[in-house]
Design a protein around this motif. Structure first.
Motif, PDB file in Angstrom:
ATOM      1  N   VAL A 180      61.093   9.479  87.028  1.00 12.59           N
ATOM      2  CA  VAL A 180      62.002   8.875  86.048  1.00 12.59           C
ATOM      3  C   VAL A 180      63.388   9.473  86.166  1.00 12.59           C
ATOM      4  N   LEU A 181      63.463  10.803  86.238  1.00  8.99           N
ATOM      5  CA  LEU A 181      64.765  11.467  86.358  1.00  8.99           C
ATOM      6  C   LEU A 181      65.480  11.034  87.631  1.00  8.99           C
ATOM      7  N   PRO A 213      51.681  13.827  85.286  1.00 16.92           N
ATOM      8  CA  PRO A 213      52.784  13.628  84.328  1.00 16.92           C
ATOM      9  C   PRO A 213      54.083  14.304  84.773  1.00 16.92           C
ATOM     10  N   VAL A 214      53.978  15.454  85.425  1.00 21.00           N
ATOM     11  CA  VAL A 214      55.181  16.165  85.878  1.00 21.00           C
ATOM     12  C   VAL A 214      55.899  15.365  86.961  1.00 21.00           C
ATOM     13  N   LEU A 215      55.134  14.902  87.944  1.00 23.25           N
ATOM     14  CA  LEU A 215      55.746  14.086  89.003  1.00 23.25           C
ATOM     15  C   LEU A 215      56.264  12.766  88.453  1.00 23.25           C
ATOM     16  N   ALA A 243      64.057   6.986  96.416  1.00 22.88           N
ATOM     17  CA  ALA A 243      63.072   8.067  96.444  1.00 22.88           C
ATOM     18  C   ALA A 243      62.271   8.088  95.153  1.00 22.88           C
ATOM     19  N   GLY A 244      62.937   7.775  94.032  1.00 23.51           N
ATOM     20  CA  GLY A 244      62.212   7.688  92.764  1.00 23.51           C
ATOM     21  C   GLY A 244      61.191   6.566  92.767  1.00 23.51           C
ATOM     22  N   ALA A 263      65.405  14.150  92.362  1.00 23.09           N
ATOM     23  CA  ALA A 263      66.046  14.959  91.332  1.00 23.09           C
ATOM     24  C   ALA A 263      65.022  15.929  90.742  1.00 23.09           C
ATOM     25  N   PRO A 264      65.470  17.125  90.346  1.00 16.65           N
ATOM     26  CA  PRO A 264      66.841  17.654  90.389  1.00 16.65           C
ATOM     27  C   PRO A 264      67.194  18.385  91.693  1.00 16.65           C
TER      28      PRO A 264
END
Length: 510
Positions: free
Chosen positions: A308-309, A301-303, A336-337, A251-252
């Motif tokens: 989480v999303l 932090p971005v990944l 995948a998360g 995501a997204p």
């Protein structure tokens, strides 16, 4: 002007890819020249032989560590492990595709599996050859994936991305009896995939402007030079990541996944769910660990937020699904998360646990889609969840197998799902990403609900008049299911050999 000097080429290191690409080209010639009735056994035999031969070569060269073709391809521990995983999972996918097939209801169905329908359907099954072009397309896709996980510069990675993506777009459109849904899925996949490839290529251009080269070693050295433009660096990394996150169904950039999984022929869906995920995460790991590890504190932090999303989207939307293939699609998104949780640990444990997870999940999802191909009625595959009610009373063996696979997806102990989640969560805690583990555990609990709902529906509901039967699988489908089931069980009960293998392989070369 000096003489053109060709780079040194290690053909042994490239042999697995050369075998698959060579067999795929031969398959194209067979498709054009061979008599129609003899194409299927020739194509199937060629595809299986090429895949096995490539896997044997990977084993023979398991200790090779080299960078070849002028730095374009790196053969190291992760490359060889992921190539072996792609070939094994691709071999099982070919078994699902491989029985003599006639399309009915949007899937490749063996003659033995057509137990419901008219005599006319049975005669068609015995006389009409399957879509044999699927075999060279599958070999091209697998060969591209092997190159993708071994690419050592961004241009080679882009070429490999297109080599394995284009055959997949075509494979998604091969469900001729359910042509509208299948071709709609293929068109969506193609259009969104083209946008993702464009982002990737634009990111390559920006990174070239930043580093003056596209090889990962050059990028790594440039990242260590603080006076260079950070805008070009992070913009390029973001655009390249979009292309890889799209392929990994994170995501997204996941919106194509449910429609494509539902519309594509089910064996092709199984191939994409298992092998494409290995290729996408293999490339993502190489980029993060080799080229951009110098700015890990900036992208971590971005990944992590993307992980989480992805876990939340996959788990929450899986609860609302009423179609089995769409449920497995959102399950794939959630997994995948979890894979990204291991990847962003950015340590050796994260690398090895992610590779373990890719293999464990690949075998489980192949078994799951293999069973979906067998639950059929006169109209083809019965994928609506209501049609699975009472299936345990009619076909207890296959309902039991599917229950075990769903429990593995839920992460129940003594299954590969538990072992792989435990591994990636442990690596994330070691890497200081405990917050991701907390979200992962919560979403795993939430994701267990749709799995258990299917289990309850199969075993505790009374079968109705519309409840389909599970068709008798052919020999190759039975083999694929057995391999998937036994791997899921073995990696849950005795995971140590594969864990040791991933630990030994978790070392990149530059």
């Amino acid at each position: 002007m000096g003489d053109l000097k060709l780079p040194a080429i290690d053909y042994g290191a490239l042999a697995p890819m050369l075998i698959l690409f060579g067999a795929a080209c031969v398959g194209v010639l067979i498709e054009a020249l061979a008599p129609k009735r003899s194409r299927h056994p020739i194509q199937l035999g060629l595809a299986l032989l090429a895949t096995v031969a490539a896997f044997v070569v990977v084993i023979v060269f398991r200790d090779k560590r080299t960078v070849t073709i002028g730095g374009a391809v790196a053969v190291d521990g992760p490359t060889l492990f992921l190539q072996g995983a792609i070939l094994l999972l691709g071999l099982v996918s070919l078994l699902l595709i491989g029985e003599r097939t006639v399309e009915k209801g949007g899937a490749f169905v063996s003659q033995a599996a057509i137990t419901v329908g008219s005599q006319k359907d049975l005669k068609q099954a015995g006389s009409e050859p399957g879509a044999t072009e699927v075999y060279p397309l599958t070999l091209f896709a697998l060969g591209g994936m092997l190159l993708f996980v071994g690419a050592n510069d961004l241009l080679t990675m882009f070429v490999a991305l297109e080599v394995f993506s284009l055959p997949l777009y075509l494979l998604c459109a091969l469900a001729r009896r359910r042509r509208l849904l299948s071709q709609e899925a293929a068109l969506k996949y193609f259009l969104l995939g083209s946008y993702a490839s464009a982002f990737f290529l634009f990111g390559v251009a920006l990174i070239y402007g930043f580093s003056g080269g596209v090889q990962f070693s050059q990028i790594h050295d440039a990242v260590a030079t603080p006076e260079r433009s950070q805008v070009l660096l992070f913009a390029g990394l973001a655009l390249v990541a979009i292309g890889l996150l799209f392929k990994g169904a994170l995501a997204p950039f996941h919106v194509w996944t449910p429609d494509v999984y539902q519309g594509a022929p089910t064996p092709v869906t199984a191939l994409m769910a298992a092998c494409t995920k290995v290729a996408a995460f293999g490339a993502l790991l190489r980029i993060l660990y080799v080229a951009f590890d110098g700015v890990r504190w900036d992208f971590q932090p971005v990944l992590g937020a993307i992980a989480v999303l992805t876990m939340l989207v996959g788990a929450i939307l899986a609860v609302t699904q009423t179609d089995m293939k769409r449920l497995l699609a959102y399950s794939s998104i959630a997994n995948a998360g979890y894979l990204l949780v291991g990847a962003v640990a950015l340590n050796k444990s994260g690398l090895s646990s992610t590779m373990f997870y890719l293999v464990a999940y690949g075998f489980s999802v192949l078994a799951a889609f293999g069973i979906v191909t067998l639950v059929r009625d006169a109209d083809g595959e019965a994928t609506h969840l209501s049609r699975w009610a009472g299936l345990g009373r009619k076909s207890p063996l296959f309902a039991g197998l599917f229950t075990f696979i769903l429990l593995a997806f839920a992460g129940i102990p003594l299954t590969s799902g538990f072992t792989s989640k435990f591994a990636v969560f442990g690596a994330a805690i070691e890497g200081g990403q405990t917050w991701l583990v907390i979200v992962g555990v919560i979403t795993s609990m939430l994701l267990a609900f749709p799995y258990l709902r299917v289990v309850v529906m199969m075993w505790l509901s009374e079968p109705g008049e519309t409840t389909p039967t599970v068709s008798l699988p052919g020999a190759m489908t039975s083999a694929a299911l057995a391999i998937g089931f036994l791997a899921t069980l073995a990696l849950g009960v005795a995971p140590a050999p594969l864990i040791d293998l991933t630990n030994n392989a978790a070392q990149f070369v530059r």
